[in-house]
Write a protein that holds these residues in place. Structure first.
Motif, mmCIF file in Angstrom:
data_model
loop_
_atom_site.group_PDB
_atom_site.id
_atom_site.type_symbol
_atom_site.label_atom_id
_atom_site.label_comp_id
_atom_site.label_asym_id
_atom_site.label_seq_id
_atom_site.Cartn_x
_atom_site.Cartn_y
_atom_site.Cartn_z
ATOM 1 N N PRO A 92 0.807 -1.226 0.000
ATOM 2 C CA PRO A 92 0.000 0.000 0.000
ATOM 3 C C PRO A 92 0.842 1.280 0.000
ATOM 4 C CG PRO A 92 -0.844 -1.543 1.614
ATOM 5 C CD PRO A 92 0.451 -2.100 1.113
ATOM 6 N N LYS A 93 0.339 2.259 -0.733
ATOM 7 C CA LYS A 93 0.980 3.574 -0.780
ATOM 8 C C LYS A 93 0.249 4.558 0.126
ATOM 9 C CE LYS A 93 2.541 2.854 -5.460
ATOM 10 N NZ LYS A 93 1.826 2.191 -6.503
ATOM 11 N N VAL A 94 -0.952 4.181 0.543
ATOM 12 C CA VAL A 94 -1.774 5.014 1.419
ATOM 13 C C VAL A 94 -2.341 4.113 2.517
ATOM 14 C CG1 VAL A 94 -3.804 6.500 1.590
ATOM 15 C CG2 VAL A 94 -2.453 6.498 -0.509
ATOM 16 N N TYR A 95 -2.192 4.554 3.751
ATOM 17 C CA TYR A 95 -2.689 3.790 4.891
ATOM 18 C C TYR A 95 -3.742 4.602 5.637
ATOM 19 C CZ TYR A 95 1.270 0.584 4.501
ATOM 20 O OH TYR A 95 2.169 -0.346 4.050
ATOM 21 N N PRO A 96 -4.907 4.020 5.896
ATOM 22 C CA PRO A 96 -5.856 4.694 6.773
ATOM 23 C C PRO A 96 -5.281 4.756 8.194
ATOM 24 C CG PRO A 96 -6.957 3.018 5.466
ATOM 25 C CD PRO A 96 -5.482 2.818 5.292
ATOM 26 N N VAL A 97 -5.479 5.883 8.848
ATOM 27 C CA VAL A 97 -5.079 6.053 10.242
ATOM 28 C C VAL A 97 -6.359 5.928 11.060
ATOM 29 C CG1 VAL A 97 -4.016 7.581 11.935
ATOM 30 C CG2 VAL A 97 -3.218 7.624 9.550
ATOM 31 N N VAL A 98 -6.362 4.960 11.980
ATOM 32 C CA VAL A 98 -7.561 4.697 12.779
ATOM 33 C C VAL A 98 -7.232 4.784 14.267
ATOM 34 C CG1 VAL A 98 -8.624 3.229 11.015
ATOM 35 C CG2 VAL A 98 -7.176 2.185 12.764
ATOM 36 N N ASP A 99 -8.268 5.002 15.053
ATOM 37 C CA ASP A 99 -8.067 4.965 16.501
ATOM 38 C C ASP A 99 -8.126 3.503 16.947
ATOM 39 O OD1 ASP A 99 -10.792 4.240 16.701
ATOM 40 O OD2 ASP A 99 -11.410 6.180 17.494
#
Length: 139
Positions: free
Chosen positions: A102-109
């Motif tokens: 992946p080149k983009v990662y979701p940032v989650v709590d």
């Protein structure tokens, strides 16, 4: 450099998608946002998938070939999503990016709710800024 945190370099207002959204609408959002992909979220803003330009392109090419146009994000999204936490370190993420695609990662709590996204470009920029700050301190 271990002090660099994802929270300081992530995009807090990324383009997002819903399962019901058409692929065409998703493509328009990606183009306008100049983003490579983005998280698919439910009504509670929990990450349930990820859709990329590549996913959309594959479906659009297939749809053109078979003269099919109606497809939703649900039809093309990936449901196994690599996510990161805002308190994780940039260097750790950079090392992960060397091994994972992946080149983009979701940032989650900690509960899986979307906080933003971080891209390979964001990580590069963060490391570059940090290195430049050390060069100035030495000069």
């Amino acid at each position: 450099m271990d002090l660099l945190k994802i929270s300081d370099h992530m995009n807090r207002h990324p383009v997002t998608f819903t399962e019901e959204m058409s692929v065409e609408e998703a493509v328009n959002k990606l183009i306008l946002a100049e983003q490579l992909g983005g998280p698919v979220i439910n009504k509670d803003k929990k990450v349930i998938g990820f859709v990329s330009e590549q996913d959309c392109l594959a479906r659009m090419l297939s749809g053109t070939y078979h003269l099919q146009q109606a497809a939703s994000v649900k039809d093309v999204m990936r449901t196994e999503v690599l996510t990161v936490k805002s308190y994780h370190g940039i260097v750790d993420l950079a090392q992960t990016m060397l091994l994972a695609k992946p080149k983009v990662y979701p940032v989650v709590d900690d509960d899986g709710y979307l906080q933003g996204v971080i891209s390979r470009s964001d990580v590069l920029r963060a490391i570059d800024l940090e290195l430049h700050s050390h060069y100035k301190a030495v000069s």
